[in-house]
Motif scaffolding. Structure first.
Motif: not given
Length: 176
Positions: A171-172, A129-130, A144-145
């Motif tokens: 992306x975040x 994840x971020x 991502x979900x």
């Protein structure tokens, strides 16, 4: 009468206070510069700054007690007794202390920052994840979900971590 009797001690205390204020200022500026240089967010910089202020305050109290005539041996007995009681009381919540200590270590040596996409290699439950936030006790990862996962700081230092995507902040931003 009080001022005359403790004139030397009060002058020495004022000098020590000035020195500690100067040291606190220098440390605060240094921590802020280091944090900004390494891309650490302001909340974590403030947290580490508060930790150093509390530590300096305890040292200051020790110096003032010594200035006013407390013997080193007496101070050692008092501090060891206090720390023994605190240690016994905190032993039950060692994970909290472990996470705080890990948070301090991560401030100075964690190679990832908010916005980086990482993978935590946990054989039972790998997570990717971020990094949304790095706090005193845990790391916040956005999957991502869209799910938010809090991961304890002490565990993040025990696991292998891979940088999946540098500067994933773009992306975040798309996720919100």
């Amino acid at each position: 009468m009080f001022l005359e009797h403790f004139k030397t001690e009060l002058i020495n205390t004022t000098i020590v206070l000035a020195i500690f204020i100067l040291i606190r200022f220098i440390l605060k500026v240094s921590i802020k510069k280091l944090g900004q240089k390494t891309g650490i967010n302001d909340a974590r910089i403030g947290l580490i700054s508060r930790y150093t202020t509390v530590t300096l305050f305890l040292i200051f109290i020790l110096f003032v007690a010594y200035i006013f005539g407390a013997k080193f041996e007496d101070l050692a007995v008092i501090f060891s007794s206090v720390f023994a009681v605190i240690g016994i009381g905190l032993f039950a919540i060692w994970s909290i202390l472990s996470n705080i200590t890990s948070g301090i270590i991560m401030f100075f040596s964690f190679p990832y920052k908010v916005g980086d996409k990482i993978k935590i290699h946990d054989k039972d439950a790998p997570i990717e994840g971020i990094i949304e936030d790095i706090r005193a006790f845990q790391l916040h990862l956005r999957l991502d979900n869209g799910d938010l996962v809090t991961y304890p700081n002490n565990l993040i230092l025990q696991k292998a971590v891979t940088l999946v995507q540098k500067d994933a902040i773009e992306d975040f931003g798309d996720m919100h």
